[in-house]
Design a protein around this motif. Structure first.
Motif, PDB file in Angstrom:
ATOM      1  N   ALA A  19      44.896  35.864  44.731  1.00 57.38           N
ATOM      2  CA  ALA A  19      46.258  35.269  44.024  1.00 57.38           C
ATOM      3  C   ALA A  19      46.603  34.225  44.930  1.00 57.38           C
ATOM      4  O   ALA A  19      47.315  33.561  44.154  1.00 57.38           O
ATOM      5  N   ARG A  20      46.512  34.378  45.902  1.00 57.29           N
ATOM      6  CA  ARG A  20      47.285  33.325  47.017  1.00 57.29           C
ATOM      7  C   ARG A  20      46.569  31.966  46.583  1.00 57.29           C
ATOM      8  O   ARG A  20      47.193  30.803  46.386  1.00 57.29           O
ATOM      9  N   ASN A  21      45.186  31.886  46.515  1.00 51.77           N
ATOM     10  CA  ASN A  21      44.528  30.834  46.147  1.00 51.77           C
ATOM     11  C   ASN A  21      44.831  30.274  44.550  1.00 51.77           C
ATOM     12  O   ASN A  21      45.177  29.055  44.382  1.00 51.77           O
ATOM     13  N   HIS A  22      45.018  31.118  43.721  1.00 54.04           N
ATOM     14  CA  HIS A  22      45.516  30.665  42.443  1.00 54.04           C
ATOM     15  C   HIS A  22      46.931  30.224  42.440  1.00 54.04           C
ATOM     16  O   HIS A  22      47.062  29.243  41.864  1.00 54.04           O
ATOM     17  N   SER A  23      47.855  30.703  43.158  1.00 49.54           N
ATOM     18  CA  SER A  23      49.007  30.241  43.231  1.00 49.54           C
ATOM     19  C   SER A  23      49.189  28.991  44.044  1.00 49.54           C
ATOM     20  O   SER A  23      49.883  27.946  43.569  1.00 49.54           O
ATOM     21  N   ASP A  24      48.217  28.818  45.030  1.00 48.99           N
ATOM     22  CA  ASP A  24      48.598  27.450  45.577  1.00 48.99           C
ATOM     23  C   ASP A  24      47.787  26.333  44.902  1.00 48.99           C
ATOM     24  O   ASP A  24      48.125  25.260  45.025  1.00 48.99           O
ATOM     25  N   LEU A  25      46.627  26.533  44.250  1.00 44.14           N
ATOM     26  CA  LEU A  25      45.742  25.650  43.687  1.00 44.14           C
ATOM     27  C   LEU A  25      46.133  25.239  42.137  1.00 44.14           C
ATOM     28  O   LEU A  25      45.926  24.392  41.547  1.00 44.14           O
ATOM     29  N   GLY A  26      46.838  26.472  41.615  1.00 45.22           N
ATOM     30  CA  GLY A  26      47.291  26.052  40.226  1.00 45.22           C
ATOM     31  C   GLY A  26      46.128  26.614  39.260  1.00 45.22           C
ATOM     32  O   GLY A  26      46.290  26.460  38.084  1.00 45.22           O
ATOM     33  N   TYR A  27      45.046  27.050  39.707  1.00 47.20           N
ATOM     34  CA  TYR A  27      43.781  27.537  38.918  1.00 47.20           C
ATOM     35  C   TYR A  27      43.156  28.625  39.444  1.00 47.20           C
ATOM     36  O   TYR A  27      43.202  28.812  40.859  1.00 47.20           O
ATOM     37  N   VAL A  28      42.327  29.556  38.670  1.00 48.64           N
ATOM     38  CA  VAL A  28      41.676  30.497  39.256  1.00 48.64           C
ATOM     39  C   VAL A  28      40.179  30.020  39.656  1.00 48.64           C
ATOM     40  O   VAL A  28      39.418  29.399  39.060  1.00 48.64           O
ATOM     41  N   LEU A  29      40.001  30.516  40.928  1.00 46.40           N
ATOM     42  CA  LEU A  29      38.582  30.160  41.472  1.00 46.40           C
ATOM     43  C   LEU A  29      37.699  31.006  40.826  1.00 46.40           C
ATOM     44  O   LEU A  29      37.770  31.921  40.490  1.00 46.40           O
ATOM     45  N   PRO A  30      36.368  30.558  40.811  1.00 41.93           N
ATOM     46  CA  PRO A  30      35.152  31.431  40.226  1.00 41.93           C
ATOM     47  C   PRO A  30      35.140  32.644  41.032  1.00 41.93           C
ATOM     48  O   PRO A  30      35.655  32.785  42.174  1.00 41.93           O
ATOM     49  N   ASP A  31      34.812  33.741  40.592  1.00 43.85           N
ATOM     50  CA  ASP A  31      34.674  34.965  41.098  1.00 43.85           C
ATOM     51  C   ASP A  31      33.713  35.057  42.408  1.00 43.85           C
ATOM     52  O   ASP A  31      32.824  34.269  42.380  1.00 43.85           O
ATOM     53  N   GLY A  32      34.311  35.406  43.385  1.00 44.45           N
ATOM     54  CA  GLY A  32      33.772  35.829  44.765  1.00 44.45           C
ATOM     55  C   GLY A  32      33.922  34.277  45.563  1.00 44.45           C
ATOM     56  O   GLY A  32      33.503  34.278  46.757  1.00 44.45           O
TER      57      GLY A  32
END
Length: 92
Positions: free
Chosen positions: A27-40
């Motif tokens: 969730a933090r990565n998504h918030s910071d980057l603005g997109y969802v990273l691949p699973d894992g």
């Protein structure tokens, strides 16, 4: 859901300055980057002070005098880990 516990950064076997649930880090990565990273895929971005990977060195971990520096997690599934590390060099 593949992890049994937190993702942890461990210093000198006993100190754990970062311990976070994988879902919270995602969730933090998504918030910071603005997109969802691949699973894992997870990012510990210590240079993020408002813009990912463009901050100062205030929150970096100085590993020069450490004997050990690990990322630790538990899982019941096989996989692989790719760690990308950047190093700061002092220029004189």
């Amino acid at each position: 859901s593949d992890f049994a516990g937190n993702l942890e950064l461990v210093i000198n076997q006993a100190d754990i300055p970062y311990s976070i649930k994988p879902s919270a880090l995602a969730a933090r990565n998504h918030s910071d980057l603005g997109y969802v990273l691949p699973d894992g895929v997870y990012v510990f971005d210590f240079s993020n002070q408002g813009l990912p990977n463009l901050g100062g060195s205030r929150d970096y971990i100085d590993t020069e005098r450490l004997t050990e520096f690990w990322i630790r997690f538990n899982t019941q599934k096989g996989g692989r880990v790719k760690i990308v590390a950047e190093k700061l060099s002092r220029l004189h």
